[in-house]
Design a protein around this motif. Structure first.
Motif, mmCIF file in Angstrom:
data_model
loop_
_atom_site.group_PDB
_atom_site.id
_atom_site.type_symbol
_atom_site.label_atom_id
_atom_site.label_comp_id
_atom_site.label_asym_id
_atom_site.label_seq_id
_atom_site.Cartn_x
_atom_site.Cartn_y
_atom_site.Cartn_z
ATOM 1 N N ALA A 11 0.829 -1.208 0.000
ATOM 2 C CA ALA A 11 0.000 0.000 0.000
ATOM 3 C C ALA A 11 0.861 1.255 0.000
ATOM 4 N N VAL A 12 1.916 1.261 0.786
ATOM 5 C CA VAL A 12 2.808 2.426 0.849
ATOM 6 C C VAL A 12 3.466 2.663 -0.507
ATOM 7 N N LEU A 13 3.866 1.597 -1.182
ATOM 8 C CA LEU A 13 4.526 1.742 -2.475
ATOM 9 C C LEU A 13 3.573 2.198 -3.572
ATOM 10 N N CYS A 14 2.284 1.922 -3.411
ATOM 11 C CA CYS A 14 1.308 2.266 -4.439
ATOM 12 C C CYS A 14 0.690 3.646 -4.249
ATOM 13 N N VAL A 15 0.873 4.246 -3.107
ATOM 14 C CA VAL A 15 0.278 5.551 -2.839
ATOM 15 C C VAL A 15 0.975 6.611 -3.686
ATOM 16 N N GLU A 16 0.190 7.452 -4.335
ATOM 17 C CA GLU A 16 0.772 8.537 -5.123
ATOM 18 C C GLU A 16 1.289 9.625 -4.213
ATOM 19 N N GLN A 17 2.209 10.384 -4.746
ATOM 20 C CA GLN A 17 2.793 11.496 -4.017
ATOM 21 C C GLN A 17 1.678 12.492 -3.692
ATOM 22 N N ALA A 18 1.485 12.814 -2.407
ATOM 23 C CA ALA A 18 0.383 13.669 -1.981
ATOM 24 C C ALA A 18 0.746 15.147 -2.008
ATOM 25 N N TYR A 19 1.984 15.485 -2.167
ATOM 26 C CA TYR A 19 2.420 16.874 -2.161
ATOM 27 C C TYR A 19 3.059 17.190 -3.505
ATOM 28 N N PRO A 20 3.067 18.464 -3.906
ATOM 29 C CA PRO A 20 3.659 18.799 -5.200
ATOM 30 C C PRO A 20 5.174 18.601 -5.195
ATOM 31 N N LEU A 21 5.676 18.221 -6.325
ATOM 32 C CA LEU A 21 7.110 18.034 -6.518
ATOM 33 C C LEU A 21 7.792 19.407 -6.522
ATOM 34 N N ILE A 22 9.004 19.474 -5.993
ATOM 35 C CA ILE A 22 9.799 20.692 -6.086
ATOM 36 C C ILE A 22 11.091 20.365 -6.821
ATOM 37 N N CYS A 23 11.487 21.276 -7.697
ATOM 38 C CA CYS A 23 12.677 21.064 -8.523
ATOM 39 C C CYS A 23 13.480 22.358 -8.602
ATOM 40 N N TYR A 24 14.735 22.216 -9.006
ATOM 41 C CA TYR A 24 15.535 23.375 -9.342
ATOM 42 C C TYR A 24 15.140 23.813 -10.749
ATOM 43 N N VAL A 25 15.072 25.129 -10.963
ATOM 44 C CA VAL A 25 14.689 25.648 -12.275
ATOM 45 C C VAL A 25 15.646 26.766 -12.698
ATOM 46 N N CYS A 26 15.907 26.841 -13.990
ATOM 47 C CA CYS A 26 16.690 27.917 -14.583
ATOM 48 C C CYS A 26 16.569 27.801 -16.090
ATOM 49 N N GLN A 27 16.963 28.849 -16.787
ATOM 50 C CA GLN A 27 16.908 28.846 -18.250
ATOM 51 C C GLN A 27 18.264 29.248 -18.826
ATOM 52 N N CYS A 48 11.603 16.104 -12.401
ATOM 53 C CA CYS A 48 12.532 17.233 -12.463
ATOM 54 C C CYS A 48 13.421 16.933 -13.665
ATOM 55 N N MET A 49 13.568 17.887 -14.545
ATOM 56 C CA MET A 49 14.305 17.636 -15.782
ATOM 57 C C MET A 49 15.473 18.612 -15.903
ATOM 58 N N THR A 50 16.580 18.107 -16.422
ATOM 59 C CA THR A 50 17.753 18.922 -16.722
ATOM 60 C C THR A 50 18.077 18.755 -18.200
ATOM 61 N N VAL A 51 18.290 19.867 -18.872
ATOM 62 C CA VAL A 51 18.655 19.846 -20.292
ATOM 63 C C VAL A 51 20.002 20.542 -20.428
ATOM 64 N N ARG A 52 20.972 19.810 -20.916
ATOM 65 C CA ARG A 52 22.306 20.364 -21.168
ATOM 66 C C ARG A 52 22.473 20.462 -22.678
ATOM 67 N N THR A 53 22.593 21.687 -23.161
ATOM 68 C CA THR A 53 22.625 21.936 -24.600
ATOM 69 C C THR A 53 24.006 22.413 -25.027
ATOM 70 N N ASN A 54 24.553 21.755 -26.032
ATOM 71 C CA ASN A 54 25.829 22.165 -26.615
ATOM 72 C C ASN A 54 25.529 23.297 -27.590
ATOM 73 N N VAL A 55 26.000 24.496 -27.276
ATOM 74 C CA VAL A 55 25.768 25.648 -28.146
ATOM 75 C C VAL A 55 27.060 26.144 -28.773
ATOM 76 N N GLY A 56 28.159 25.450 -28.509
ATOM 77 C CA GLY A 56 29.454 25.847 -29.060
ATOM 78 C C GLY A 56 29.532 25.552 -30.538
ATOM 79 N N THR A 57 30.332 26.330 -31.225
ATOM 80 C CA THR A 57 30.482 26.130 -32.667
ATOM 81 C C THR A 57 31.799 25.464 -33.026
#
Length: 127
Positions: A11-27, A48-57
């Motif tokens: 039952a404990v493993l099947c219970v959904e997260q009751a509180y909102p997720l918190i993540c680090y954010v930036c652009q 929580c998602m992290t995107v690492r983008t290669n912008v070098g030429t």
């Protein structure tokens, strides 16, 4: 007693997260230390998602920018568009994207091992 403990564990493993997720954010920050703003995610966000983008030429001097955010889904782990390459990683725990999120597959493996260890312990102790 064994049945009660196993049922409670399931039952404990099947219970959904009751509180909102918190993540680090930036652009599009150049340094991870500039990506430490905390945000409460929307109810539908599960990752929580992290995107690492290669912008070098220049091939010998790659330049990266980092973006972090909440997301309802976890897209493919990497993608290439034109000359830009993105490495995407997701995780499902609060503030887990502090240094770039770990793959969600690792989370499932750790959780599975924990459940297996718990059940083994319950039966070994004869509870």
């Amino acid at each position: 007693m064994k049945t009660t403990l196993v049922t409670l564990l399931a039952a404990v493993l099947c219970v959904e997260q009751a509180y909102p997720l918190i993540c680090y954010v930036c652009q599009e920050e150049e340094l991870n230390k500039n990506c430490l703003t905390i945000s409460t995610c929307a109810k539908e966000d599960k990752y929580c998602m992290t995107v690492r983008t290669n912008v070098g030429t220049k091939p010998n001097k790659p330049k990266y920018v980092i973006s972090k955010m909440c997301s309802p889904t976890c897209p493919v782990t990497s993608q290439q568009q034109n000359q830009t390459y993105q490495r995407i990683s997701c995780c499902e725990k609060p503030l887990c994207n502090v240094n770039g999120a770990s793959s969600q597959q690792r989370s499932y493996a750790v959780m599975s091992l924990s459940v297996l260890a718990s059940i083994t312990y319950i039966f070994a102790c004869g509870l």
